[in-house]
Design a protein around this motif. Structure first.
Motif, PDB file in Angstrom:
ATOM      1  N   VAL A  24       3.299   1.549  -4.376  1.00 28.92           N
ATOM      2  CA  VAL A  24       3.553   1.922  -5.770  1.00 28.92           C
ATOM      3  C   VAL A  24       2.328   1.637  -6.629  1.00 28.92           C
ATOM      4  N   LEU A  27       4.437  -0.915 -11.253  1.00 28.50           N
ATOM      5  CA  LEU A  27       5.563  -1.744 -10.825  1.00 28.50           C
ATOM      6  C   LEU A  27       6.124  -2.493 -12.025  1.00 28.50           C
ATOM      7  N   THR A  53       1.548  -2.809  -4.254  1.00 28.54           N
ATOM      8  CA  THR A  53       0.594  -2.220  -5.207  1.00 28.54           C
ATOM      9  C   THR A  53      -0.853  -2.348  -4.739  1.00 28.54           C
TER      10      THR A  53
END
Length: 99
Positions: A24, A27, A53
């Motif tokens: 991602v 977040l 991330t």
């Protein structure tokens, strides 16, 4: 949930599979102090989610929470370790809208 330009994925802090599902870029972690300390024996939910991330150099992680116990609070520890920036919005009696 898909939308033009992206995907919104939500999961509970107690489900390691959901926290490890995908990489991602942005977040949002909500109520860190209220969530479980361990997700399915895999470790802390915030650590698992933040690991997702690392693929992105320009990642954004937003942690929001109510601090519950001073000295034991995960949001307090995260804030202390961070750049300690704050976002302050003035509403002047009007509802705030994020664009």
């Amino acid at each position: 949930m898909k939308f033009p330009g992206g995907v919104l994925a939500m999961t509970g802090a107690d489900r390691a599979a959901g926290l490890l599902l995908m990489a991602v870029w942005h977040l949002l972690l909500d109520e860190l102090d209220a969530c479980t300390k361990d997700a399915d024996g895999e470790g802390g939910p915030s650590n698992l989610a933040c690991t997702r991330t690392r693929t992105f150099a320009r990642r954004k992680v937003l942690m929001v929470s109510t601090m519950l116990i001073t000295g034991l609070s995960r949001i307090e520890a995260a804030y202390t370790e961070s750049g300690r920036r704050r976002l302050c919005l003035r509403s002047e009696g009007r509802p705030l809208a994020l664009r």
